[in-house]
Design a protein around this motif. Structure first.
Motif, PDB file in Angstrom:
ATOM      1  N   UNK A   1       0.844  -1.192   0.000  1.00 36.82           N
ATOM      2  CA  UNK A   1       0.000   0.000   0.000  1.00 36.82           C
ATOM      3  C   UNK A   1       0.880   1.243   0.000  1.00 36.82           C
ATOM      4  N   UNK A   2       0.273   2.370  -0.291  1.00 40.60           N
ATOM      5  CA  UNK A   2       0.996   3.642  -0.291  1.00 40.60           C
ATOM      6  C   UNK A   2       0.683   4.403   0.995  1.00 40.60           C
ATOM      7  N   UNK A   3       1.728   4.874   1.655  1.00 43.48           N
ATOM      8  CA  UNK A   3       1.594   5.766   2.804  1.00 43.48           C
ATOM      9  C   UNK A   3       2.342   7.042   2.436  1.00 43.48           C
ATOM     10  N   UNK A   4       1.576   8.063   2.098  1.00 48.21           N
ATOM     11  CA  UNK A   4       2.197   9.249   1.529  1.00 48.21           C
ATOM     12  C   UNK A   4       2.808   8.900   0.192  1.00 48.21           C
ATOM     13  N   UNK A   5       4.108   9.123   0.048  1.00 45.07           N
ATOM     14  CA  UNK A   5       4.804   8.807  -1.198  1.00 45.07           C
ATOM     15  C   UNK A   5       5.618   7.524  -1.104  1.00 45.07           C
ATOM     16  N   UNK A   6       5.371   6.748  -0.067  1.00 50.29           N
ATOM     17  CA  UNK A   6       6.180   5.553   0.165  1.00 50.29           C
ATOM     18  C   UNK A   6       5.345   4.287   0.045  1.00 50.29           C
TER      19      UNK A   6
ATOM     20  N   UNK B   1      -5.387  -5.628   1.917  1.00 52.78           N
ATOM     21  CA  UNK B   1      -5.550  -4.286   2.477  1.00 52.78           C
ATOM     22  C   UNK B   1      -4.833  -3.242   1.640  1.00 52.78           C
ATOM     23  N   UNK B   2      -4.093  -3.695   0.634  1.00 54.29           N
ATOM     24  CA  UNK B   2      -3.321  -2.785  -0.200  1.00 54.29           C
ATOM     25  C   UNK B   2      -3.815  -2.776  -1.629  1.00 54.29           C
ATOM     26  N   UNK B   3      -2.886  -2.765  -2.576  1.00 52.96           N
ATOM     27  CA  UNK B   3      -3.239  -2.548  -3.978  1.00 52.96           C
ATOM     28  C   UNK B   3      -2.905  -3.708  -4.915  1.00 52.96           C
TER      29      UNK B   3
END
Length: 292
Positions: A231-236, A244-246
């Protein structure tokens, strides 16, 4: 291809069939497991290991991969604790890594007999092999241990990260090509009886590759896989519990069902919350998807 100086070597088909299993076409037979590296902080002593296995069993997991646990915990005790909790050991990553696979093969096999485990894992390729000058040495060094493991009725399993998708011409290799990936060399240098792959969904995605494509390409060589999301947290980009992610898990599951996969092992190297909570979220999501 056959390595220069080596003879052609075959493992009885009954071993290969048992280790990889038949392809799942009609029903969801893949079992969900926990990769204990996720909770490595809580497995360094015998008492902590016991409590952790009990917590994981309570979540619902019935299979585990032994990885990152305290080196003082004997295989007999590991097996006893897991048996008491109703948890089966299906794969390992030995704490000493390549060293024992190369130089202590017979004892490593005996320890896996004690554990009741058929899959002996290499968590990563040692640094010295990860370049054009030395990659071919990996095949020459690991060929004989892989054959010994196969002859015992077990299978050496290679776990990928993202660097295996680097492309280069491997020096000394008869099949060297500038556009050939490290992973493709391993596929060609070892037979499916000698080397399986613990395909890691996160690291395939991190390399910019298509997870579904690589499941298809390795469908006869992946009795165990690692499930982790991104997943992305901000730009990371960070690791996340499964679904739960992409990552395209519906597509990944579909391809895995048409492969020899027997065990889907949930791993999350880094967690933003409790690793036990992350394992539970992943397990609950997998149950909703129809897997246990």
């Amino acid at each position: 291809m056959t390595l220069k100086g080596y003879y052609t070597f075959y493992i009885p088909n009954k071993f290969a069939a048992a280790l990889c299993g038949s392809i799942n076409m009609e029903e969801k037979t893949m079992k969900v497991g926990a990769q204990l590296y996720t909770v490595r902080t809580y497995t360094q002593t015998e008492s902590d290991f016991k409590d952790t296995i009990e917590k994981i069993a309570k979540i619902g997991y019935q299979t585990v991969q032994i990885s990152g646990i305290g080196k003082s915990i004997r295989p007999e005790k590991v097996r006893e604790i897991c048996d008491e909790a109703g948890v089966k050991i299906v794969l390992t990553h030995d704490g000493y890594g390549a060293e024992r696979i190369l130089n202590d093969t017979e004892r490593l096999i005996r320890e896996h007999d004690i554990l009741g485990c058929d899959y002996i894992g290499l968590g990563a390729m040692p640094d010295k092999y990860r370049n054009p000058e030395w990659l071919y040495h990996f095949a020459k060094d690991f060929k004989e241990p892989a054959r010994k493991i196969a002859a015992s009725g077990k299978l050496l399993m290679y776990h990928n990260h993202h660097f295996e998708f680097n492309k280069f011409a491997a020096e000394g290799a008869p099949d060297a090509a500038p556009d050939k990936r490290i992973l493709e060399y391993l596929m060609d240098w070892f037979t499916l009886e000698e080397l399986g792959f613990t395909l890691d969904t996160y690291w395939v995605q991190a390399a910019g590759a298509d997870v579904c494509e690589w499941v298809r390409r390795l469908k006869d060589r992946i009795p165990c896989v690692h499930l982790k999301d991104m997943e992305m947290v901000g730009n990371e980009a960070v690791m996340a519990p499964v679904m739960q992610g992409n990552l395209n898990f519906p597509g990944i599951f579909k391809e895995l069902e048409n492969s020899c996969c027997k065990y889907m092992l949930v791993e999350q190297d880094t967690c933003r919350t409790s690793p036990f909570d992350c394992l539970k979220v992943s397990y609950d999501n997998l149950v909703k998807a129809g897997y246990r």
